[in-house]
Design an enzyme around this catalytic site. Structure first.
Site, PDB file in Angstrom:
ATOM      1  N   GLU A  47       0.847  -1.193   0.000  1.00  0.00           N
ATOM      2  CA  GLU A  47       0.000   0.000   0.000  1.00  0.00           C
ATOM      3  C   GLU A  47       0.888   1.250   0.000  1.00  0.00           C
ATOM      4  O   GLU A  47       1.947   1.262   0.622  1.00  0.00           O
ATOM      5  CB  GLU A  47      -0.865  -0.021   1.264  1.00  0.00           C
ATOM      6  CG  GLU A  47      -1.665   1.253   1.524  1.00  0.00           C
ATOM      7  CD  GLU A  47      -2.281   1.260   2.918  1.00  0.00           C
ATOM      8  OE1 GLU A  47      -3.352   1.864   3.071  1.00  0.00           O
ATOM      9  OE2 GLU A  47      -1.700   0.663   3.857  1.00  0.00           O
ATOM     10  N   ASN A 110      -6.971   6.182  -1.787  1.00  0.00           N
ATOM     11  CA  ASN A 110      -5.898   5.231  -1.520  1.00  0.00           C
ATOM     12  C   ASN A 110      -6.128   4.085  -2.510  1.00  0.00           C
ATOM     13  O   ASN A 110      -7.084   3.329  -2.375  1.00  0.00           O
ATOM     14  CB  ASN A 110      -5.987   4.741  -0.077  1.00  0.00           C
ATOM     15  CG  ASN A 110      -4.784   3.934   0.355  1.00  0.00           C
ATOM     16  OD1 ASN A 110      -4.092   3.350  -0.477  1.00  0.00           O
ATOM     17  ND2 ASN A 110      -4.551   3.863   1.654  1.00  0.00           N
ATOM     18  N   LYS A 127      -9.415   1.943  -2.019  1.00  0.00           N
ATOM     19  CA  LYS A 127      -9.646   1.415  -0.667  1.00  0.00           C
ATOM     20  C   LYS A 127     -10.995   1.867  -0.104  1.00  0.00           C
ATOM     21  O   LYS A 127     -11.310   3.050  -0.075  1.00  0.00           O
ATOM     22  CB  LYS A 127      -8.508   1.869   0.247  1.00  0.00           C
ATOM     23  CG  LYS A 127      -8.534   1.281   1.654  1.00  0.00           C
ATOM     24  CD  LYS A 127      -7.268   1.711   2.388  1.00  0.00           C
ATOM     25  CE  LYS A 127      -7.183   1.177   3.806  1.00  0.00           C
ATOM     26  NZ  LYS A 127      -5.917   1.598   4.450  1.00  0.00           N
ATOM     27  N   GLU A 146      -6.191   8.601   7.843  1.00  0.00           N
ATOM     28  CA  GLU A 146      -6.606   8.235   6.489  1.00  0.00           C
ATOM     29  C   GLU A 146      -7.956   8.849   6.111  1.00  0.00           C
ATOM     30  O   GLU A 146      -8.184   9.204   4.955  1.00  0.00           O
ATOM     31  CB  GLU A 146      -6.649   6.715   6.326  1.00  0.00           C
ATOM     32  CG  GLU A 146      -5.271   6.099   6.210  1.00  0.00           C
ATOM     33  CD  GLU A 146      -5.327   4.660   5.742  1.00  0.00           C
ATOM     34  OE1 GLU A 146      -5.894   4.404   4.665  1.00  0.00           O
ATOM     35  OE2 GLU A 146      -4.792   3.790   6.465  1.00  0.00           O
ATOM     36  N   CYS A 172      -4.887  -2.934   2.789  1.00  0.00           N
ATOM     37  CA  CYS A 172      -4.656  -2.787   4.230  1.00  0.00           C
ATOM     38  C   CYS A 172      -5.885  -3.133   5.082  1.00  0.00           C
ATOM     39  O   CYS A 172      -6.227  -4.286   5.229  1.00  0.00           O
ATOM     40  CB  CYS A 172      -4.153  -1.373   4.530  1.00  0.00           C
ATOM     41  SG  CYS A 172      -3.315  -1.250   6.144  1.00  0.00           S
ATOM     42  N   ASN A 197       0.249  -1.069   5.077  1.00  0.00           N
ATOM     43  CA  ASN A 197       1.198  -0.377   5.959  1.00  0.00           C
ATOM     44  C   ASN A 197       0.564  -0.445   7.336  1.00  0.00           C
ATOM     45  O   ASN A 197      -0.393   0.292   7.602  1.00  0.00           O
ATOM     46  CB  ASN A 197       1.350   1.096   5.589  1.00  0.00           C
ATOM     47  CG  ASN A 197       2.185   1.377   4.350  1.00  0.00           C
ATOM     48  OD1 ASN A 197       2.985   2.297   4.334  1.00  0.00           O
ATOM     49  ND2 ASN A 197       1.965   0.620   3.300  1.00  0.00           N
TER      50      ASN A 197
END
Length: 310
Positions: A47, A110, A127, A146, A172, A197
């Site tokens: 990621e 993302n 994501k 995020e 993730c 991550n």
């Protein structure tokens, strides 16, 4: 004769804030060469592969924020990666921060992409399950923002025909949610690619954070087994800008067994020959969805976002 695919998880060690795209891409190309020398046909990168994990900081300057995002793929600095992969005849999954402008509005995701052995785009994923917060938390030493830097993905959990199989993508935190795997499995996936991550210091609760590595393995193995899929999960790892990223990049079989795992928190390639028919075997027996699922009893899963209050 069974169908096989040699896949690699290309783990990345820490990326410093000062590292340039060119320096990072050079590391990715070196990992590609190693994977290719070991017979890999598909390489999975982490990621947000191209930069340090910037959501650990709260920034307000638009120019400073924009510098972490890609506005085209490939761009001038990432093109050498595509060229090297095409020359090596090896496909890859790459995670990065994506900035698009739609109707004059900046949108940030993302994102991950899947590229085949001819250097052609196969698919894109954004994501969906964003962890953390949309504003700084004063009681947390290490931030996880995020929800501040990205909006939830709008492309859904799609499955793509590639590499002689059906491939899905996740990023993730998606790997912790059973719905992620199940939707792709219902669409016929046999392999799911995940970049991540994951720090072990982001909640401020030692007892919780100390189980991060266990939870990582648990979620990936359960997702693979309960949905009869190979899962290739690749980390950014090591001590990065004051945060500890756990690593544990792994390749997990549809049986739930880990067949390969990274042993370091640095740049490392792990490779496995994946028997794609193994997914079919589990789907014909224990997890024969059409024969055993009872979806009329599962409606609450999609009808309610959170727990019932009464």
């Amino acid at each position: 004769m069974s169908r096989t695919l040699v896949a690699a998880a290309a783990q990345m060690g820490p990326i410093a804030l000062s590292d340039t795209r060119r320096e990072v891409v050079a590391r990715l190309i070196a990992l590609l060469h190693e994977a290719a020398s070991r017979g890999a046909e598909l390489v999975v990168f982490p990621e947000l592969t191209l930069t340090t994990f910037f959501p650990r900081w709260y920034m307000t300057d638009p120019d400073e924020i924009d510098a972490f995002y890609e506005t085209e793929m490939p761009g001038r600095e990432t093109l050498p990666l595509f060229e090297a992969a095409k020359k090596l005849r090896i496909g890859f999954y790459l995670g990065y921060a994506e900035l698009v402008v739609e109707n004059g509005v900046k949108r940030r995701f993302n994102t991950s992409i899947l590229v085949d052995r001819d250097g052609e785009f196969v698919g894109k994923y954004r994501k969906i399950h964003l962890p953390g917060w949309d504003a700084p938390q004063p009681d947390l030493k290490s931030q996880h923002l995020e929800k501040y830097y990205f909006e939830p993905g709008d492309l859904g959990f799609n499955v793509f025909e590639a590499f002689g199989t059906r491939v899905g993508m996740a990023i993730c935190n998606d790997r912790r949610w059973p719905e992620t795997y199940r939707v792709m499995a219902l669409r016929g996936s046999e392999m799911i690619l995940v970049g991540y991550n994951t720090p072990d210091d982001h909640t401020g609760n030692f007892d919780f954070d100390s189980l991060t590595q266990f939870h990582n393995q648990l979620s990936i193995q359960a997702g693979a087994y309960q949905n009869s899929n190979w899962v290739i999960a690749t980390a950014k790892a090591g001590h990065e800008e004051g945060s500890n990223l756990i690593g544990q990049s792994m390749i997990v079989a549809p049986s739930g067994q880990i067949v390969a795992m990274a042993t370091s928190t640095d740049d490392e390639v792990v490779v496995a020959k994946c028997d794609l028919d193994m997914a079919a075997l589990y789907r014909k027996t224990i997890f024969d969805f059409a024969r055993h699922r009872e979806p009329e009893h599962y409606r609450l899963i999609v009808e309610n976002r959170g727990p019932l209050t009464s």
